[in-house]
Design a protein around this motif. Structure first.
Motif, PDB file in Angstrom:
ATOM      1  N   THR A   1       0.321   3.715  11.130  1.00 40.51           N
ATOM      2  CA  THR A   1      -0.553   4.860  10.884  1.00 40.51           C
ATOM      3  C   THR A   1       0.019   6.131  11.504  1.00 40.51           C
ATOM      4  OG1 THR A   1      -2.462   3.379  10.854  1.00 40.51           O
ATOM      5  CG2 THR A   1      -2.917   5.718  11.164  1.00 40.51           C
TER       6      THR A   1
ATOM      7  N   VAL B   1       0.866  -1.171   0.000  1.00 38.74           N
ATOM      8  CA  VAL B   1       0.000   0.000   0.000  1.00 38.74           C
ATOM      9  C   VAL B   1       0.909   1.230   0.000  1.00 38.74           C
ATOM     10  CG1 VAL B   1      -1.771   1.280   1.258  1.00 38.74           C
ATOM     11  CG2 VAL B   1      -1.778  -1.228   1.293  1.00 38.74           C
TER      12      VAL B   1
ATOM     13  N   HIS C   1       1.177   5.452   0.181  1.00 31.16           N
ATOM     14  CA  HIS C   1       0.534   6.701   0.586  1.00 31.16           C
ATOM     15  C   HIS C   1       1.391   7.846   0.055  1.00 31.16           C
ATOM     16  CE1 HIS C   1      -2.014   4.581   3.526  1.00 31.16           C
ATOM     17  NE2 HIS C   1      -0.952   3.813   3.667  1.00 31.16           N
ATOM     18  N   ARG C   2       0.837   8.628  -0.869  1.00 28.18           N
ATOM     19  CA  ARG C   2       1.593   9.767  -1.403  1.00 28.18           C
ATOM     20  C   ARG C   2       1.663  10.848  -0.328  1.00 28.18           C
ATOM     21  NH1 ARG C   2       2.862  11.725  -6.861  1.00 28.18           N
ATOM     22  NH2 ARG C   2       3.384  13.922  -6.658  1.00 28.18           N
ATOM     23  N   LEU C   3       2.888  11.224   0.027  1.00 28.48           N
ATOM     24  CA  LEU C   3       3.109  12.216   1.077  1.00 28.48           C
ATOM     25  C   LEU C   3       3.347  13.610   0.507  1.00 28.48           C
ATOM     26  CD1 LEU C   3       5.506  10.102   3.292  1.00 28.48           C
ATOM     27  CD2 LEU C   3       3.032  10.381   3.547  1.00 28.48           C
TER      28      LEU C   3
ATOM     29  N   ARG D   1       3.691  12.890   7.031  1.00 29.17           N
ATOM     30  CA  ARG D   1       2.876  13.917   6.365  1.00 29.17           C
ATOM     31  C   ARG D   1       3.082  15.281   7.015  1.00 29.17           C
ATOM     32  NH1 ARG D   1      -0.766  11.758   2.804  1.00 29.17           N
ATOM     33  NH2 ARG D   1      -1.502   9.671   3.256  1.00 29.17           N
TER      34      ARG D   1
ATOM     35  N   TYR E   1       6.617   8.815  -1.200  1.00 31.82           N
ATOM     36  CA  TYR E   1       5.612   7.862  -0.729  1.00 31.82           C
ATOM     37  C   TYR E   1       6.075   7.154   0.539  1.00 31.82           C
ATOM     38  CZ  TYR E   1       3.321   8.205  -5.282  1.00 31.82           C
ATOM     39  OH  TYR E   1       2.664   8.667  -6.391  1.00 31.82           O
TER      40      TYR E   1
ATOM     41  N   ILE F   1       3.079   7.332   9.428  1.00 35.21           N
ATOM     42  CA  ILE F   1       2.661   7.989   8.183  1.00 35.21           C
ATOM     43  C   ILE F   1       2.142   9.388   8.481  1.00 35.21           C
ATOM     44  CG2 ILE F   1       0.980   7.911   6.284  1.00 35.21           C
ATOM     45  CD1 ILE F   1       1.365   4.818   6.358  1.00 35.21           C
TER      46      ILE F   1
END
Length: 143
Positions: free
Chosen positions: A128, A2, A4-6, A135, A114, A131
């Motif tokens: 979580t 998976v 996640h674009r940061l 961000r 990412y 991440i």
């Protein structure tokens, strides 16, 4: 996995003052062809943007390496011009060890930063939280 674009990895053209002392800085995209360009294997062609203008630089790299770190070090020692991520060369630009070239142009915005983790039925709270931390950290920077 998976992803996640940061954020977007801003990439700038830069060279060392020593290189620019021996070669005039290019004033146009076309003048890049008169210079030694530095890129790791697979990083050419360069896709550059300036507002709505687009340019593709297909000149081969002056060196052959699979290491982006080597490209950065070669740029720092005055070997040529490199397209580098701001997170990688921001401090060297601030110190004046590298100088931005063609400041109206940057690498295309399709290169992202990412966070990637294995797909799982339940994501650990630590993942979580990490991440979220990334961000927030990237939001507080100029990258």
């Amino acid at each position: 996995l998976v992803a996640h674009r940061l954020g977007t990895s801003r990439r700038l053209l830069c060279a060392a003052p020593a290189y620019l002392a021996r070669h005039d800085a290019p004033e146009t995209i076309a003048q890049l062809s008169d210079h030694r360009l530095l890129a790791a294997t697979g990083q050419m062609p360069w896709r550059l943007v300036s507002g709505t203008r687009r340019a593709t630089i297909e000149q081969p790299s002056a060196v052959i390496t699979n290491s982006s770190e080597i490209v950065r070090e070669l740029a720092l020692t005055g070997v040529g011009i490199a397209l580098r991520s701001l997170w990688d060369v921001g401090e060297t630009l601030a110190r004046g060890d590298l100088v931005r070239i063609l400041p109206d142009w940057e690498g295309s915005t399709d290169v992202g930063i990412y966070a990637v983790h294995p797909r799982a039925p339940a994501v650990l709270p630590a993942v979580t939280a990490f991440i979220a931390f990334l961000r927030e950290t990237l939001a507080d920077t100029r990258f």
